[in-house]
Design a protein around this motif. Structure first.
Motif, PDB file in Angstrom:
ATOM      1  N   PHE A 192       0.930  -1.104  -0.035  1.00  0.00           N
ATOM      2  CA  PHE A 192       0.022  -0.056   0.011  1.00  0.00           C
ATOM      3  C   PHE A 192       0.970   1.338   0.144  1.00  0.00           C
ATOM      4  N   GLY A 193       1.910   0.925   0.052  1.00  0.00           N
ATOM      5  CA  GLY A 193       3.163   2.341  -0.151  1.00  0.00           C
ATOM      6  C   GLY A 193       3.315   3.149   1.152  1.00  0.00           C
ATOM      7  N   VAL A 194       3.023   2.358   2.291  1.00  0.00           N
ATOM      8  CA  VAL A 194       3.359   3.114   3.638  1.00  0.00           C
ATOM      9  C   VAL A 194       4.276   2.415   4.668  1.00  0.00           C
ATOM     10  N   ALA A 195       4.983   1.363   3.722  1.00  0.00           N
ATOM     11  CA  ALA A 195       6.104   0.632   4.819  1.00  0.00           C
ATOM     12  C   ALA A 195       7.118   0.286   3.500  1.00  0.00           C
ATOM     13  N   VAL A 196       8.285   0.156   4.464  1.00  0.00           N
ATOM     14  CA  VAL A 196       9.360  -0.435   3.415  1.00  0.00           C
ATOM     15  C   VAL A 196      10.031  -1.724   4.300  1.00  0.00           C
ATOM     16  N   SER A 197      10.049  -2.656   3.495  1.00  0.00           N
ATOM     17  CA  SER A 197      10.737  -4.045   4.046  1.00  0.00           C
ATOM     18  C   SER A 197      12.236  -4.147   3.770  1.00  0.00           C
ATOM     19  N   VAL A 198      12.917  -4.394   5.086  1.00  0.00           N
ATOM     20  CA  VAL A 198      14.280  -4.791   4.640  1.00  0.00           C
ATOM     21  C   VAL A 198      14.470  -6.163   4.893  1.00  0.00           C
ATOM     22  N   HIS A 199      14.776  -6.840   3.656  1.00  0.00           N
ATOM     23  CA  HIS A 199      14.600  -8.222   3.411  1.00  0.00           C
ATOM     24  C   HIS A 199      15.734  -8.957   4.354  1.00  0.00           C
ATOM     25  N   ALA A 200      15.494 -10.126   4.588  1.00  0.00           N
ATOM     26  CA  ALA A 200      16.445 -10.864   5.683  1.00  0.00           C
ATOM     27  C   ALA A 200      17.258 -11.963   4.529  1.00  0.00           C
TER      28      ALA A 200
ATOM     29  N   TYR B  88      12.966 -13.459   9.537  1.00  0.00           N
ATOM     30  CA  TYR B  88      11.944 -12.608   9.092  1.00  0.00           C
ATOM     31  C   TYR B  88      12.755 -11.219   8.769  1.00  0.00           C
ATOM     32  N   GLY B  89      12.149 -10.335   8.055  1.00  0.00           N
ATOM     33  CA  GLY B  89      12.876  -9.331   7.389  1.00  0.00           C
ATOM     34  C   GLY B  89      12.377  -8.311   8.505  1.00  0.00           C
TER      35      GLY B  89
END
Length: 188
Positions: A54-62, A164-165
């Motif tokens: 939805f464009g309100v978060a960013v994931s830092v992938h593990a 988990y990221g």
């Protein structure tokens, strides 16, 4: 919002729209793309990851990434875009510390924020894995100073042994409270 809230893309979209985190058009466009799974029940981690759609978060992938420099540059570009593009991030680079990755190399994640230098301490154990703490601190630099929202790391239930990221959400305190109340997500 109803007391019996289900964690589905459809309900998350409604929550984000009702709390002012996304426009009605944005919610609808995401739900159109997610039509095949819009009503599938999500666990807390999947709900946290859905915030990125939805464009309100960013994931830092593990998982591993192609390179630290390119990975951090892409991550910060995504965060700046999610924050409305009011801050310009440029010249993202890794300033390598001494030694090798075996014991954890103490580096610096360096970049320019609106032309001003920023340096975030980072510890890397490989050329292709983020330092999640450094990534999250750097993401926090992409919100404009007069934005009432701030980046916070999302907390969710974790199973032992699962990878988990990290998920960072851009929200006001009231919006973060709604994410906690309806999705069980905390933020620090």
């Amino acid at each position: 919002m109803p007391k019996e809230f289900t964690k589905t893309y459809r309900c998350i979209g409604a929550l984000l729209h009702e709390t002012g985190m996304v426009s009605e058009e944005k919610a609808h466009s995401v739900l159109e793309r997610a039509a095949a799974y819009a009503d599938v029940q999500l666990d807390q981690y999947a709900a946290a990851q859905a915030l990125e759609s939805f464009g309100v978060a960013v994931s830092v992938h593990a998982d591993d990434i192609d390179s630290l420099r390119d990975g951090y540059a892409s991550l910060l570009a995504a965060a700046a875009e999610a924050a409305g593009g009011r801050v310009t991030i440029s010249d993202v680079r890794i300033v390598a510390g001494e030694g090798d990755f075996a014991g954890g190399r103490r580096d610096a994640l360096a970049f320019e924020r609106d032309g001003e230098p920023v340096s975030v301490p980072a510890e890397h154990f490989a050329e292709d894995y983020y330092d999640h703490g450094a990534a999250c601190r750097a993401i926090a630099e992409t919100a404009h100073g007069d934005d009432p929202r701030s980046w916070r790391q999302v907390g969710f239930a974790r199973e032992s042994g699962a990878g988990y990221g990290s998920v960072m959400v851009l929200a006001t305190p009231d919006q973060r409270e709604a994410l906690h109340q309806y999705l069980g997500l905390t933020s620090t």
